[in-house]
Every structure is written in structure tokens, then in C-alpha cells.
Design an enzyme around this catalytic site. Structure first.
Site, PDB file in Angstrom:
ATOM      1  N   ASP A   9      50.042 -22.400  65.083  1.00  0.00           N
ATOM      2  CA  ASP A   9      49.197 -23.255  65.442  1.00  0.00           C
ATOM      3  C   ASP A   9      47.530 -22.277  64.052  1.00  0.00           C
ATOM      4  O   ASP A   9      47.895 -20.774  64.225  1.00  0.00           O
ATOM      5  CB  ASP A   9      48.411 -24.088  66.487  1.00  0.00           C
ATOM      6  CG  ASP A   9      46.839 -24.513  66.138  1.00  0.00           C
ATOM      7  OD1 ASP A   9      47.382 -25.062  65.078  1.00  0.00           O
ATOM      8  OD2 ASP A   9      45.599 -24.165  66.431  1.00  0.00           O
ATOM      9  N   SER A  10      47.031 -22.652  63.733  1.00  0.00           N
ATOM     10  CA  SER A  10      46.302 -21.898  62.942  1.00  0.00           C
ATOM     11  C   SER A  10      45.430 -20.813  63.830  1.00  0.00           C
ATOM     12  O   SER A  10      44.631 -20.024  64.112  1.00  0.00           O
ATOM     13  CB  SER A  10      45.583 -22.963  62.478  1.00  0.00           C
ATOM     14  OG  SER A  10      44.925 -24.139  62.673  1.00  0.00           O
ATOM     15  N   GLY A  42      41.928 -26.412  58.437  1.00  0.00           N
ATOM     16  CA  GLY A  42      41.441 -27.407  57.433  1.00  0.00           C
ATOM     17  C   GLY A  42      40.507 -27.516  56.302  1.00  0.00           C
ATOM     18  O   GLY A  42      40.454 -28.184  55.944  1.00  0.00           O
ATOM     19  N   CYS A  72      50.188 -27.106  64.585  1.00  0.00           N
ATOM     20  CA  CYS A  72      48.900 -27.480  64.202  1.00  0.00           C
ATOM     21  C   CYS A  72      49.333 -28.720  62.654  1.00  0.00           C
ATOM     22  O   CYS A  72      49.744 -28.759  62.310  1.00  0.00           O
ATOM     23  CB  CYS A  72      48.596 -26.164  62.543  1.00  0.00           C
ATOM     24  SG  CYS A  72      46.953 -26.521  61.473  1.00  0.00           S
ATOM     25  N   ASN A  73      48.054 -30.180  62.560  1.00  0.00           N
ATOM     26  CA  ASN A  73      48.487 -30.831  61.621  1.00  0.00           C
ATOM     27  C   ASN A  73      48.065 -30.544  60.491  1.00  0.00           C
ATOM     28  O   ASN A  73      49.015 -31.524  59.621  1.00  0.00           O
ATOM     29  CB  ASN A  73      47.361 -32.013  62.271  1.00  0.00           C
ATOM     30  CG  ASN A  73      47.514 -33.050  63.935  1.00  0.00           C
ATOM     31  OD1 ASN A  73      48.466 -33.715  63.205  1.00  0.00           O
ATOM     32  ND2 ASN A  73      47.485 -32.444  64.834  1.00  0.00           N
ATOM     33  N   GLU A 151      36.045 -26.515  70.102  1.00  0.00           N
ATOM     34  CA  GLU A 151      35.692 -25.317  70.886  1.00  0.00           C
ATOM     35  C   GLU A 151      34.741 -24.916  72.045  1.00  0.00           C
ATOM     36  O   GLU A 151      35.030 -23.708  72.543  1.00  0.00           O
ATOM     37  CB  GLU A 151      36.323 -24.026  69.629  1.00  0.00           C
ATOM     38  CG  GLU A 151      37.756 -24.140  68.744  1.00  0.00           C
ATOM     39  CD  GLU A 151      38.209 -23.250  68.140  1.00  0.00           C
ATOM     40  OE1 GLU A 151      37.557 -22.731  68.136  1.00  0.00           O
ATOM     41  OE2 GLU A 151      38.940 -23.692  67.051  1.00  0.00           O
ATOM     42  N   HIS A 185      42.757 -30.566  68.396  1.00  0.00           N
ATOM     43  CA  HIS A 185      41.715 -30.601  68.428  1.00  0.00           C
ATOM     44  C   HIS A 185      41.081 -31.832  69.000  1.00  0.00           C
ATOM     45  O   HIS A 185      40.185 -31.809  70.329  1.00  0.00           O
ATOM     46  CB  HIS A 185      40.512 -29.789  68.080  1.00  0.00           C
ATOM     47  CG  HIS A 185      40.374 -28.650  67.915  1.00  0.00           C
ATOM     48  ND1 HIS A 185      41.604 -28.091  67.075  1.00  0.00           N
ATOM     49  CD2 HIS A 185      39.784 -27.259  68.211  1.00  0.00           C
ATOM     50  CE1 HIS A 185      41.404 -26.369  67.415  1.00  0.00           C
ATOM     51  NE2 HIS A 185      40.711 -26.361  67.821  1.00  0.00           N
TER      52      HIS A 185
HETATM   53  N1  DGL Z   1      44.366 -26.684  64.118  1.00  0.00           N
HETATM   54  C1  DGL Z   1      43.847 -27.578  63.311  1.00  0.00           C
HETATM   55  C2  DGL Z   1      44.802 -29.184  63.075  1.00  0.00           C
HETATM   56  O1  DGL Z   1      45.459 -29.701  63.532  1.00  0.00           O
HETATM   57  C3  DGL Z   1      42.967 -27.498  62.961  1.00  0.00           C
HETATM   58  C4  DGL Z   1      41.787 -26.039  62.902  1.00  0.00           C
HETATM   59  C5  DGL Z   1      42.158 -25.794  61.168  1.00  0.00           C
HETATM   60  O2  DGL Z   1      41.299 -26.297  60.275  1.00  0.00           O
HETATM   61  O3  DGL Z   1      42.787 -24.774  61.736  1.00  0.00           O
HETATM   62  O4  DGL Z   1      44.522 -28.999  61.580  1.00  0.00           O
END
Ligand code: DGL
Length: 264
Positions: A9-10, A42, A72-73, A151, A185
């Protein structure tokens, strides 16, 4: 097969996916990678997010993973085709499991999708849902402020309620019966989101749906672990391991020992 599953993930958000995979497949070795030096994804371009995703996957391939989960989406929306053509192991994002579940749950063929600006801008969820059923009406909404609220641990704070009202009132008037929580999140704001959308609307948690699909994939491809050794849990980040540990424990609902900082 006794090799680990890689999950990236990010930042910390993907720990919601890690948590569900750990619950469903407690015997599997799991390696998590959070790109904390370059978060958030994002608000970045598809090209940049794809490049980051490739670098992380190369690192995880060095850890001999047998399967990659893109938790990560945003990365799932823009980088999956590039990852699938560059690497030979199975690559599964959170987008398709979420889209499939939404189509299954929707009773009136009206689905809402919420996510980061990049996820919504990519239209990847709309395309995936329409691929499954062309008659479905899809309504989308970017909710960027949900990420810092989660967060900060303010998912249940009245401020989260006010922000959710601002973002979601329009979406709730479209008559959607199902909403995909299209960001790592958002499960932490389920209460605030559910309150605006109403009890009759089904909220799809992509983390949970992804864990279910991972389980089937391991069985179908005969990749499930076969020995009984203590399962491995390893966490890599690109910056600030202490903050990752502190914030991450809320997402994982579990202590986070051994977080290691690496440079890609
Ligand atoms: N993990 C990112 C998502 O699911 C959210 C946080 C980001 O913007 O990096 O899209």
C-alpha cells in the site's frame, strides 16, 4: 506452497487488508510494504503511481513472494495491468473483489463508489462494475479528507460526521442501494458513512472481499501453505517506521513489532 504473500500500500491504510487476510488465512506467511516516504498516492498521476507500484513489486519479488495483493485502491485502479504484464506471479488488487461484491449485493442496480481523487478520476471502478453488468448505474464521489481523519483516529469524531455529510449528501440522494468503500482508510469511517447513506444501503468493505478471493485463489492454484511452521509477519516501510507502528496498530487492531525501513 511455502512462500510468503506480499501485500503493498502507499502507507498504513493497507493494514486493513492485511488484517482481513491474516484473519482468514492465519497460517500464511505475510509481508507488508508501506510506501510511507511517498504517501499519499491518491493525489498523484497514474503514471507515477504505476512506477512506484513496479518498484515495490520488484522489491517484494526479492522476498520470494508467491502472490501479490495490491491493497491500495489507487494503485489497484491504475497499476494492475502493468504489474500483471511485468511479473509472472498472480497479482490481485482490491478493486475487482469490491466491484464483484457490489454487483452481487445491489438489489436495484444503483451502486455508489467512493475513493481518492485518483481512484475516482481513473473511472476504473465504473468500468469494472459495468463490465460485470452494463445495466448498472454507477455514481462516484471522491472523499479526500477521509484519509487524514482516519489516520488521526477521528473516524468516530463529530468532525468525521460533518465531513461525511458534506461529501455524501448528494450521493445519498441518487438512490444507490450499495456503496463501495473504495479506499483503504474508509472502513474506519464506516459509522459516519453509514449514518449519512442510511441503514438500507449496503457498504462494501473491499478488504474483506479481497481476503475471501485470496483464499479461493490459493486453493484454485494450489498455492496454499502446506507446512505447520509459525507464520511469518514482516513489515517494510520507506520512511518513519515509528509513526507507521503507532498509526498502524489502529488499522491492524494488533501490535506491530519488527517494522523495517528500506530504500528502494
Ligand atoms: N491507500 C490509498 C487508497 O486506498 C489511500 C491513501 C493514499 O492516498 O495514498 O487509495
Amino acid at each position: 506452497m511455502n512462500r510468503p504473500i506480499g501485500i503493498f500500500d502507499s502507507g498504513v491504510g493497507g493494514l486493513t487488508v492485511f488484517h482481513e487476510v491474516m484473519k482468514r488465512l492465519p497460517e500464511e506467511d505475510l509481508i507488508y510494504f508501506g510506501d510511507t516516504a511517498r504517501v499519499p498516492y491518491g493525489i498523484k498521476s497514474a503514471e507515477t503511481v504505476t512506477r512506484y507500484s513496479m518498484e515495490i513489486t520488484r522489491f517484494l519479488m526479492g522476498q520470494e513472494i508467491k502472490l501479490l495483493i495490491v491493497a491500495c485502491n489507487t494503485a489497484s485502479s491504475v497499476a494492475i495491468p502493468a504489474l500483471q504484464s511485468a511479473f509472472t506471479i498472480p497479482v490481485l488488487g482490491v478493486l475487482l473483489p469490491g466491484a464483484r461484491a457490489a454487483v452481487r449485493y445491489s438489489t436495484r442496480r444503483r451502486i455508489g463508489v467512493i475513493g481518492t481523487e485518483a481512484t475516482i478520476g481513473s473511472s476504473a471502478y465504473v468500468a469494472a462494475i459495468r463490465d460485470l453488468d452494463t445495466r448498472i448505474d454507477v455514481h462516484t464521489q471522491a472523499c479526500p479528507l477521509f484519509v487524514p481523519l482516519a489516520e488521526e483516529g477521528w473516524g468516530g469524531h463529530p468532525i468525521a460526521g460533518a465531513v461525511a455529510r458534506e461529501y455524501l449528501e448528494g450521493l445519498s440522494r441518487t438512490g444507490v442501494d450499495t456503496v463501495v468503500l473504495g479506499c483503504t482508510h474508509y472502513p474506519l469511517l464506516k459509522g459516519a458513512i453509514g449514518k449519512i447513506m442510511g441503514e438500507a444501503v449496503t457498504l462494501v468493505d473491499s478488504a474483506l472481499e479481497t481476503a475471501t478471493e485470496v483464499q479461493s485463489l490459493l486453493l484454485d492454484r494450489r498455492l496454499a501453505r502446506t507446512d505447520n511452521a509459525e507464520p511469518l509477519r514482516k513489515y517494510f516501510v520507506t520512511d518513519a517506521p515509528e509513526r507507521f507502528r503507532k498509526v498502524g496498530e489502529r488499522f491492524l487492531q494488533h501490535p506491530l513489532p519488527n517494522v523495517e525501513k528500506v530504500t528502494l
